[in-house]
Design an enzyme around this catalytic site. Structure first.
Site, short mmCIF file in Angstrom:
data_model
loop_
_atom_site.label_atom_id
_atom_site.label_comp_id
_atom_site.label_asym_id
_atom_site.label_seq_id
_atom_site.Cartn_x
_atom_site.Cartn_y
_atom_site.Cartn_z
NE ARG A 1 -6.00 2.12 -0.05
CZ ARG A 1 -5.90 3.27 0.58
NH1 ARG A 1 -4.78 3.61 1.18
NH2 ARG A 1 -6.93 4.08 0.64
CG HIS B 1 -12.79 4.38 3.44
ND1 HIS B 1 -13.47 5.40 4.09
CD2 HIS B 1 -11.47 4.58 3.70
CE1 HIS B 1 -12.59 6.19 4.70
NE2 HIS B 1 -11.38 5.72 4.48
NE ARG C 1 -9.33 12.96 4.54
CZ ARG C 1 -9.36 11.67 4.23
NH1 ARG C 1 -10.20 11.24 3.31
NH2 ARG C 1 -8.57 10.81 4.82
CD GLU D 1 -8.93 -0.56 4.34
OE1 GLU D 1 -8.43 -0.28 5.45
OE2 GLU D 1 -9.19 0.29 3.48
CG ASN E 1 -1.81 1.15 1.37
OD1 ASN E 1 -1.76 2.08 0.57
ND2 ASN E 1 -2.65 1.15 2.39
#
Ligand code: AMP
Length: 398
Positions: free
Chosen positions: A91, A180, A241, A384, A7
């Site tokens: 990923r 996601h 965010r 993940e 990743n």
């Protein structure tokens, strides 16, 4: 078969080596500060102590080279030779409209990922660097790309179209993509197992609440809508965010604070969210502590975060003719007993009830709704890397 999951971020690279016989992690680590002074690789063979290799790394290829050498190191290694690694799973953040599922990487796929750099300028370039580095270092090992956006490609047009002139969608691909996806898909599949409901019949609202946060309405096992949009900035209030704001605030701020478009973008991505509201931290544990000590803005940030979560859950319940469960995952969702309890209490008008004792878990699968709850509440730790490894094995086994 052993699968290496990679990743790549802009200056970091997380990796895990899994043995797919029992789906267990055998080594993992992180390369940090790639291209910056102070670069280092952390490596842990499961069961042994972590080691740290401090070495300049000018790019991701150098970082991956160090990782591969460490994995097969005679003293610390987890494999005798890289030949034991059957495949690599990457990923990849943005698959755009080109990819609705994971895919075996070839030249054509790499070109399509590159074509998406335009809509994911921050995220896709490091992913591409990772793929190209592995191609050079392990040219005969198959590689698979798993996209954050792929699970959401089933979202119907009425939910992905923005109410802008349609030609912006046609010309610039501006639409909701969602992110996601690997996490929402993983917890959906786990919920199907846990609840004993066929994947193609299960309806869920999945809440990935971490530093980045998004909620997905899952209808018949497929993403029907999700809170993140064209970029991972839309939707919930996150660590740094802002999530949804009135878009008219942007030109207003540019004028009042004399900011460029890039500067406003930076404020919305890095200085907003619970950090912006509280002025304390983007980390929910720090906010819990500050709020407990009486910091009102930390409390406001937590309240606002929960309020937005509940609003999105409510909205998504209206898209499902019934809901088999509301799933909580990621750092906050898996670990914050208080946040889950508050959200459950705020859903009381819908007949949701909480079993406080069953909610008293961190990082473990559990059903924590009351016996009489109208909707089951579940905690499912996301994984993940495992999902990427499973996809990689599935696509390369033959
Ligand atoms: P993630 O991005 O999924 O790694 O989630 C990171 C966030 O989870 C951070 O803001 C952490 O503060 C939060 N988190 C982790 N453990 C806890 C906990 N026990 N209580 C509250 N928040 C937590």
């Amino acid at each position: 078969m052993k699968v290496l999951v990679i990743n790549c971020g802009s200056s970091s690279l997380k990796y895990q080596l899994l043995d797919m016989e029992d789906e267990k992690v055998i080594a993992k680590g992180l390369a940090e500060r790639i291209g910056i002074e102070g670069a280092r690789v952390k490596y842990e063979k499961i069961g042994d102590e972590e080691i740290v290799i401090e070495k300049p790394m000018e790019n991701h290829k150098v970082a991956i080279d160090i990782v591969l050498n460490t994995i097969q190191d005679p003293e610390h290694g987890a494999v005798k030779s890289l030949d034991e690694i059957g495949a690599i799973g990457h990923r990849v953040v943005h698959g755009g409209e080109a990819f609705a599922e994971s895919v075996l990487i070839n030249d054509e796929v790499l070109k399509a990922i590159k074509d998406n750099v335009e809509i994911a300028p921050l995220h896709n370039p490091p992913n591409i660097m990772g793929i190209e580095a592995v191609t050079e270092l392990m040219p005969n090992t198959p590689q698979v790309a798993c996209f954050d956006t792929a699970f959401h490609q089933t979202i119907p047009a009425e939910n992905y179209i923005y109410a802008l002139p349609y030609e912006y969608y046609e010309n610039h691909k501006i639409r909701r993509y969602g992110f996601h996806g690997t996490s929402h898909q993983y917890v959906t599949e786990r919920a199907s197992d846990i609840l004993g409901i066929d994947l193609d019949k299960i309806n869920l609202v999945t809440c990935h609440l971490g530093n980045g946060a998004s909620i997905t309405a899952v209808k018949n096992g497929k993403s029907n809508d999700t809170t993140m949009g064209f970029t991972p900035l839309e939707g919930l209030i996150m660590g740094t965010r802002c999530g949804d704001i009135d878009p008219a605030i942007i030109p207003f701020l540019m004028e009042k604070e004399n900011l460029s478009a890039d500067e406003v973008n930076n404020v919305m991505n890095k200085k907003s969210g619970v950090l912006g509201i509280s002025g304390v931290s983007s980390d929910f544990r720090d906010l819990d502590q500050a709020a407990a000590e009486g910091n009102e803005r930390a409390q406001l940030a937590l309240d606002a975060f929960e309020s937005r979560v509940v609003k999105s859950i409510g909205a998504y319940l209206t898209q499902l003719d019934h809901c088999d469960g509301i799933v909580f995952t990621a750092g906050v969702g898996e670990n914050s007993i208080e946040t889950r309890a508050h959200i459950a209490q705020k859903l009381a008008s819908l007949g949701v009830t909480l079993d406080e004792e069953k909610n008293n878990v961190r990082g473990k699968e559990a059903i924590f709704s009351g016996e009489d709850s109208s909707i089951r509440l579940l905690v499912i730790p996301t994984n993940e890397e495992l999902k990427i490894a499973q996809e990689t094995e599935r696509l390369t086994q033959n």
